[in-house]
Design a protein around this motif. Structure first.
Motif, PDB file in Angstrom:
ATOM      1  N   ASP A   5      12.853  41.944   2.855  1.00  0.00           N
ATOM      2  CA  ASP A   5      13.825  43.031   3.047  1.00  0.00           C
ATOM      3  C   ASP A   5      13.238  44.424   2.908  1.00  0.00           C
ATOM      4  O   ASP A   5      13.976  45.402   2.842  1.00  0.00           O
ATOM      5  N   GLY A   6      11.913  44.535   2.867  1.00  0.00           N
ATOM      6  CA  GLY A   6      11.279  45.842   2.727  1.00  0.00           C
ATOM      7  C   GLY A   6      10.891  46.172   1.311  1.00  0.00           C
ATOM      8  O   GLY A   6      10.084  47.072   1.071  1.00  0.00           O
ATOM      9  N   ASN A   7      11.459  45.445   0.328  1.00  0.00           N
ATOM     10  CA  ASN A   7      11.124  45.710  -1.078  1.00  0.00           C
ATOM     11  C   ASN A   7       9.846  45.004  -1.509  1.00  0.00           C
ATOM     12  O   ASN A   7       9.213  45.389  -2.475  1.00  0.00           O
ATOM     13  N   ALA A   8       9.483  43.919  -0.818  1.00  0.00           N
ATOM     14  CA  ALA A   8       8.202  43.233  -0.990  1.00  0.00           C
ATOM     15  C   ALA A   8       8.042  42.514  -2.327  1.00  0.00           C
ATOM     16  O   ALA A   8       6.914  42.319  -2.789  1.00  0.00           O
ATOM     17  N   ALA A   9       9.150  42.089  -2.943  1.00  0.00           N
ATOM     18  CA  ALA A   9       9.046  41.285  -4.167  1.00  0.00           C
ATOM     19  C   ALA A   9       8.460  39.923  -3.812  1.00  0.00           C
ATOM     20  O   ALA A   9       8.900  39.271  -2.872  1.00  0.00           O
ATOM     21  N   ARG A  10       7.463  39.476  -4.580  1.00  0.00           N
ATOM     22  CA  ARG A  10       6.764  38.232  -4.277  1.00  0.00           C
ATOM     23  C   ARG A  10       7.237  37.050  -5.115  1.00  0.00           C
ATOM     24  O   ARG A  10       6.979  35.893  -4.771  1.00  0.00           O
ATOM     25  N   GLY A  11       7.913  37.320  -6.190  1.00  0.00           N
ATOM     26  CA  GLY A  11       8.396  36.243  -7.033  1.00  0.00           C
ATOM     27  C   GLY A  11       9.124  36.798  -8.239  1.00  0.00           C
ATOM     28  O   GLY A  11       9.053  37.993  -8.532  1.00  0.00           O
ATOM     29  N   ILE A  12       9.848  35.924  -8.929  1.00  0.00           N
ATOM     30  CA  ILE A  12      10.613  36.313 -10.112  1.00  0.00           C
ATOM     31  C   ILE A  12      10.171  35.442 -11.285  1.00  0.00           C
ATOM     32  O   ILE A  12      10.081  34.219 -11.163  1.00  0.00           O
ATOM     33  N   ARG A  13       9.909  36.072 -12.403  1.00  0.00           N
ATOM     34  CA  ARG A  13       9.505  35.330 -13.591  1.00  0.00           C
ATOM     35  C   ARG A  13      10.685  34.556 -14.161  1.00  0.00           C
ATOM     36  O   ARG A  13      11.743  35.115 -14.430  1.00  0.00           O
ATOM     37  N   SER A  14      10.482  33.263 -14.336  1.00  0.00           N
ATOM     38  CA  SER A  14      11.475  32.425 -15.017  1.00  0.00           C
ATOM     39  C   SER A  14      11.173  32.321 -16.496  1.00  0.00           C
ATOM     40  O   SER A  14      12.063  32.455 -17.339  1.00  0.00           O
ATOM     41  N   SER A  15       9.890  32.106 -16.811  1.00  0.00           N
ATOM     42  CA  SER A  15       9.464  32.021 -18.216  1.00  0.00           C
ATOM     43  C   SER A  15       7.979  32.306 -18.272  1.00  0.00           C
ATOM     44  O   SER A  15       7.291  32.382 -17.240  1.00  0.00           O
ATOM     45  N   GLU A  16       7.465  32.435 -19.515  1.00  0.00           N
ATOM     46  CA  GLU A  16       6.043  32.728 -19.683  1.00  0.00           C
ATOM     47  C   GLU A  16       5.549  32.074 -20.960  1.00  0.00           C
ATOM     48  O   GLU A  16       6.251  32.036 -21.973  1.00  0.00           O
ATOM     49  N   SER A  17       4.347  31.522 -20.892  1.00  0.00           N
ATOM     50  CA  SER A  17       3.740  30.912 -22.064  1.00  0.00           C
ATOM     51  C   SER A  17       2.229  30.999 -21.944  1.00  0.00           C
ATOM     52  O   SER A  17       1.656  30.552 -20.951  1.00  0.00           O
ATOM     53  N   SER A  18       1.603  31.599 -22.937  1.00  0.00           N
ATOM     54  CA  SER A  18       0.136  31.686 -22.995  1.00  0.00           C
ATOM     55  C   SER A  18      -0.455  32.263 -21.712  1.00  0.00           C
ATOM     56  O   SER A  18      -1.397  31.715 -21.126  1.00  0.00           O
ATOM     57  N   ASP A  19       0.104  33.378 -21.264  1.00  0.00           N
ATOM     58  CA  ASP A  19      -0.366  34.089 -20.082  1.00  0.00           C
ATOM     59  C   ASP A  19      -0.208  33.294 -18.786  1.00  0.00           C
ATOM     60  O   ASP A  19      -0.899  33.551 -17.800  1.00  0.00           O
ATOM     61  N   VAL A  20       0.688  32.328 -18.792  1.00  0.00           N
ATOM     62  CA  VAL A  20       1.032  31.595 -17.571  1.00  0.00           C
ATOM     63  C   VAL A  20       2.507  31.837 -17.278  1.00  0.00           C
ATOM     64  O   VAL A  20       3.369  31.523 -18.102  1.00  0.00           O
ATOM     65  N   THR A  21       2.791  32.416 -16.127  1.00  0.00           N
ATOM     66  CA  THR A  21       4.164  32.721 -15.726  1.00  0.00           C
ATOM     67  C   THR A  21       4.695  31.635 -14.797  1.00  0.00           C
ATOM     68  O   THR A  21       4.063  31.317 -13.788  1.00  0.00           O
ATOM     69  N   THR A  22       5.832  31.063 -15.161  1.00  0.00           N
ATOM     70  CA  THR A  22       6.527  30.120 -14.292  1.00  0.00           C
ATOM     71  C   THR A  22       7.526  30.899 -13.445  1.00  0.00           C
ATOM     72  O   THR A  22       8.310  31.694 -13.974  1.00  0.00           O
ATOM     73  N   LEU A  23       7.480  30.684 -12.156  1.00  0.00           N
ATOM     74  CA  LEU A  23       8.337  31.429 -11.239  1.00  0.00           C
ATOM     75  C   LEU A  23       9.680  30.732 -11.047  1.00  0.00           C
ATOM     76  O   LEU A  23       9.768  29.496 -11.123  1.00  0.00           O
ATOM     77  N   THR A  24      10.716  31.504 -10.780  1.00  0.00           N
ATOM     78  CA  THR A  24      12.049  30.959 -10.564  1.00  0.00           C
ATOM     79  C   THR A  24      12.066  30.004  -9.380  1.00  0.00           C
ATOM     80  O   THR A  24      12.698  28.948  -9.418  1.00  0.00           O
ATOM     81  N   ILE A  25      11.369  30.364  -8.322  1.00  0.00           N
ATOM     82  CA  ILE A  25      11.211  29.500  -7.149  1.00  0.00           C
ATOM     83  C   ILE A  25       9.750  29.074  -7.105  1.00  0.00           C
ATOM     84  O   ILE A  25       8.858  29.906  -6.893  1.00  0.00           O
ATOM     85  N   ALA A  26       9.501  27.789  -7.309  1.00  0.00           N
ATOM     86  CA  ALA A  26       8.128  27.301  -7.409  1.00  0.00           C
ATOM     87  C   ALA A  26       7.306  27.639  -6.165  1.00  0.00           C
ATOM     88  O   ALA A  26       6.119  27.976  -6.254  1.00  0.00           O
ATOM     89  N   ASP A  27       7.921  27.577  -4.993  1.00  0.00           N
ATOM     90  CA  ASP A  27       7.200  27.823  -3.746  1.00  0.00           C
ATOM     91  C   ASP A  27       6.692  29.253  -3.637  1.00  0.00           C
ATOM     92  O   ASP A  27       5.787  29.536  -2.847  1.00  0.00           O
ATOM     93  N   ASP A  28       7.254  30.172  -4.434  1.00  0.00           N
ATOM     94  CA  ASP A  28       6.797  31.562  -4.387  1.00  0.00           C
ATOM     95  C   ASP A  28       5.381  31.733  -4.919  1.00  0.00           C
ATOM     96  O   ASP A  28       4.772  32.795  -4.727  1.00  0.00           O
ATOM     97  N   ALA A  29       4.839  30.712  -5.584  1.00  0.00           N
ATOM     98  CA  ALA A  29       3.468  30.815  -6.095  1.00  0.00           C
ATOM     99  C   ALA A  29       2.481  31.082  -4.962  1.00  0.00           C
ATOM    100  O   ALA A  29       1.452  31.739  -5.163  1.00  0.00           O
ATOM    101  N   ARG A  30       2.787  30.607  -3.758  1.00  0.00           N
ATOM    102  CA  ARG A  30       1.864  30.823  -2.640  1.00  0.00           C
ATOM    103  C   ARG A  30       1.870  32.264  -2.144  1.00  0.00           C
ATOM    104  O   ARG A  30       1.058  32.637  -1.285  1.00  0.00           O
ATOM    105  N   ASN A  31       2.759  33.098  -2.683  1.00  0.00           N
ATOM    106  CA  ASN A  31       2.759  34.512  -2.331  1.00  0.00           C
ATOM    107  C   ASN A  31       1.743  35.308  -3.144  1.00  0.00           C
ATOM    108  O   ASN A  31       1.575  36.514  -2.915  1.00  0.00           O
ATOM    109  N   PHE A  32       1.082  34.639  -4.097  1.00  0.00           N
ATOM    110  CA  PHE A  32       0.104  35.305  -4.957  1.00  0.00           C
ATOM    111  C   PHE A  32      -1.281  34.727  -4.688  1.00  0.00           C
ATOM    112  O   PHE A  32      -1.423  33.592  -4.254  1.00  0.00           O
ATOM    113  N   LYS A  33      -2.307  35.522  -4.970  1.00  0.00           N
ATOM    114  CA  LYS A  33      -3.690  35.079  -4.789  1.00  0.00           C
ATOM    115  C   LYS A  33      -4.516  35.532  -5.991  1.00  0.00           C
ATOM    116  O   LYS A  33      -4.261  36.598  -6.570  1.00  0.00           O
TER     117      LYS A  33
END
Length: 289
Positions: free
Chosen positions: A130-158
């Motif tokens: 939509d032009g805002n370019a958000a790549r994912g949403i944090r669902s939770s975090e543990s030991s510097d590992v972020t779990t995304l709300t939508i698992a498939d969004d992980a492929r938006n990061f490198k």
């Protein structure tokens, strides 16, 4: 004592394949490849028109048709530029060391081709957004590992991507600081990053490639929003709520129905406004389903 590979290992050369290694990060960008590319965008902005209604003045009675004459209806929208920079840095020693047979790849070609592919990846990603370019949403975090709300969004990061976080989908009021993506696990829907680099990083935060927040191209989600525009809508200077199907596309928001049925219903709605659907774009998971 017999000579073995281990005992005389110091005499052997290391031979390397002359084939360039495949770039595992390259993906096919079907939508981006099909979008029309036009040159000639000079000046400060680019205005274009769409017609959404024909002249009206039709009746079985001549005088009634004459009395009810209406002109064509249309809009003029203003598009503006969106910049996307791709930069590489190569020091002189690295360049000199890669000359001739000193490297398996041409360093300049590798780096410039790679960054152009990365620019393409960014544009392809934004083509759906939509032009805002958000790549994912944090669902939770543990030991510097972020779990995304939508698992498939992980492929938006490198790995190596610099990211920022914001509590808002448009990237406004961003958290202080940036950090690098250190790992990506698409199977588990997680990404690794140093959370201490981002102040107040919290669940439900939106993640963006640094500098891209609210600076992406207007993709499908902006052109054809999932929620029909209502009064007060302002897209490129116009209110599309007057005739939302013809000015902002058709939509079906039903995650409980299979993709084929939703696609068919969208095609029917497109036909109802006098046009024809010829393509459907889905992510790999939905394609497999």
């Amino acid at each position: 004592m017999a000579s073995t590979l281990a005992t005389v290992a110091f005499i052997y050369k290391k031979l390397y394949s002359k084939d360039a290694p495949g770039d595992l990060t390259t993906r096919d960008h079907v939508l981006l490849s099909k979008l029309a590319k036009r040159s000639g965008f000079t000046g400060s902005s680019y205005d274009y028109s769409i017609r959404h209604a024909n002249p009206n003045g039709v009746s079985a009675d001549f005088s009634t048709a004459q009395a009810n004459v209406q002109t064509s209806k249309g809009l003029q929208l203003t598009a503006s530029r969106v910049k996307k920079y791709g930069i590489v840095q190569i020091d002189g020693e690295s360049l000199a060391a890669s000359q001739g047979e000193g490297a398996m790849l041409d360093l300049v070609k590798q780096e410039t081709s790679g960054v152009l592919e990365e620019v393409g990846d960014h544009l392809a990603f934004e083509s759906y957004r939509d032009g805002n370019a958000a790549r994912g949403i944090r669902s939770s975090e543990s030991s510097d590992v972020t779990t995304l709300t939508i698992a498939d969004d992980a492929r938006n990061f490198k790995v190596g991507m610099t990211v920022v976080a914001s509590p808002n989908a448009d990237g406004s009021s961003p958290r202080t600081g940036t950090t690098l993506i250190t790992s990506v696990d698409e199977d588990s829907g997680t990404i690794g990053l140093d959370t201490s680099d981002i102040t107040s990083y919290a669940d439900s935060d939106y993640l963006f490639a640094s500098g891209d927040q609210a600076a992406g191209v207007d993709g499908l989600a902006a052109l054809f929003p999932l929620t029909a525009p209502t009064s007060g809508d302002s897209f490129r200077g116009v209110d599309r709520s007057v005739d939302p199907r013809r000015q902002a596309g058709v939509r079906v928001d039903d995650t409980g129905t299979v993709v084929e049925e939703n696609a068919g219903l969208v095609a029917v709605k497109i036909a109802q406004v006098g046009r024809k659907a010829d393509s459907v774009f889905v992510n790999p998971i939905e394609f497999w389903n």
